[in-house]
Design a protein around this motif. Structure first.
Motif, short mmCIF file in Angstrom:
data_model
loop_
_atom_site.label_atom_id
_atom_site.label_comp_id
_atom_site.label_asym_id
_atom_site.label_seq_id
_atom_site.Cartn_x
_atom_site.Cartn_y
_atom_site.Cartn_z
N GLU A 133 3.71 -0.08 -6.44
CA GLU A 133 2.72 -0.31 -7.48
C GLU A 133 3.19 -1.38 -8.46
N GLY A 344 -1.97 -1.30 -1.43
CA GLY A 344 -2.05 -0.17 -2.35
C GLY A 344 -3.20 0.77 -2.11
N SER A 347 -2.40 4.34 -2.68
CA SER A 347 -2.09 4.57 -4.09
C SER A 347 -3.35 4.59 -4.94
#
Length: 398
Positions: A133, A344, A347
């Protein structure tokens, strides 16, 4: 996505890029490189979303359409990429309080992802803070540099600001570059996560706190307050605006740099099936169930005016998704944005889908297979709106 955090004149003209797109500047390379679901999917490995058709959120006329190119992947020869990163900072000391508890530093692990540990029982920030991240945060910084023509801000804060606050500083890369650019200023970045580098310019400091708590700074204190990639997670934006207004100096500026997290297209090429749009539809609903708002950037200008800011400017830009644009600048920005989302996607989705929508981990993993593939479909000329909103606190004489 950047983690959120806090405790706490210039002329009235606004710098903005040409509406035809970013000027021909050499971009920096990344340091590493609402439609609503009708119902939540069942908790099974074969679960898939059921959506109903609806209108996309309205956009006012802004930047011109992006010219379409050949959609071919770029080669190294297509771009001359130079990095402005400076790693020459000395051992001036750590920028973060070393007394942080081990639980704050360690964070919380969910489904293989690490989340903030600070006030974890009180502040439910939906995105991780792990290394992946942080790399995505730095890549988004590079994208902003391309689209904003190398500028760190649009607010006309003058040459010698004294006090700058960065809300939700994330990896700290913006605050560090502002400290280099404005040695006259004390720059403070606030975040829920202690993920910033230990050695920074002497005028830069990072604080671990929650920007939705009461601010403890003096009133009329900051020349400039900056917030980027954070407001979609803020539970009470009017209160945040009010605190920013109270703690900005008369004549000082507040600036938001926020993405409208919804897929748009100017030429009707975003036809079904398009798994990524289905993903965005569900993501936005899941985040809303957690108290967020992925479309909030369209509301920020009005909210700033309601808080008391004047000379509010709302600059509309576009982030292309993928390599379909013709211009090298847009193509590079689109490449970075596509890879940023692809790297990502788990995430981004984890808490919104599992905690927000009630999906199982297995169902999400199966669903994301086709979503990832659809990110690389260059026949769909998709972009995300980007809004740069600035406002000035009136002088006492006004």
């Amino acid at each position: 996505m950047s983690t959120q955090h806090s405790s706490p004149g210039g002329s009235k003209s606004l710098e903005s890029p040409s509406s035809q797109g970013p000027p021909k500047t050499t971009p920096s390379s990344p340091p590493h490189s609402p439609r609503s679901p009708l119902e939540n999917p069942p908790r099974s490995v074969t679960a898939s979303p059921v959506t109903e058709a609806a209108q996309a959120p309205p956009l006012e006329s802004g930047s011109s359409p992006i010219e379409v190119g050949d959609g071919l992947e770029p080669t190294e020869e297509d771009f001359e990429i130079e990095s402005d990163a400076d790693t020459g900072y000395g051992d001036d000391g750590s920028s973060i309080d070393a007394s942080l508890s081990s639980s704050v530093k360690a964070g919380v692990i969910e489904n293989g992802l690490r989340y903030h540990g600070f006030r974890r029982d009180r502040t439910y920030y939906p995105f991780p803070n792990d290394e992946n991240e942080q790399n995505r945060d730095d890549m988004k910084h590079a994208i902003m540099g391309i689209l904003m023509s190398g500028k760190l801000h649009f607010a006309p804060i003058g040459e010698n600001p004294q006090s700058i606050l960065d809300l939700g500083t994330g990896s700290g890369i913006w605050a560090i570059e502002m400290g280099d650019k404005y040695p006259s200023a004390q720059v403070q970045g606030i975040d829920l996560s202690p993920i910033q580098p230990p050695f920074v310019p002497p005028n830069v400091k990072f604080v671990i706190d929650d920007i939705e708590d009461d601010w403890l700074y003096p009133l009329d204190h900051f020349d400039y307050i900056h917030c980027r990639h954070v407001t979609q997670t803020i539970k009470n934006r009017p209160r945040l605006m009010d605190q920013a207004f109270k703690h900005t100096k008369p004549g000082g500026y507040l600036e938001f740099q926020e993405v409208v997290f919804y897929t748009f297209c100017d030429d009707d090429s975003m036809t079904d099936p398009y798994p990524f749009r289905v993903f965005m539809d569900n993501l936005n609903v899941g985040l809303a169930k957690l108290g967020g708002d992925n479309l909030n950037a369209l509301k920020l200008a009005d909210e700033m005016r309601q808080a008391g800011f004047v000379d509010v400017q709302d600059v509309a830009l576009k982030i292309p998704l993928g390599v379909w644009p013709k211009s090298k600048e847009f193509k590079l920005a689109g490449l970075y944005w596509r890879e940023n989302i692809s790297d990502g996607i788990k995430s981004i989705a984890n808490r919104a889908f599992i905690s927000g929508l009630g999906w199982s981990v297995e169902a999400l993993e199966v669903f994301l297979v086709d979503v990832r593939k659809s990110l690389y479909d260059a026949s769909k000329h998709v972009y995300f709106p980007l809004r740069i909103i600035t406002g000035r606190k009136p002088l006492e004489s006004e």
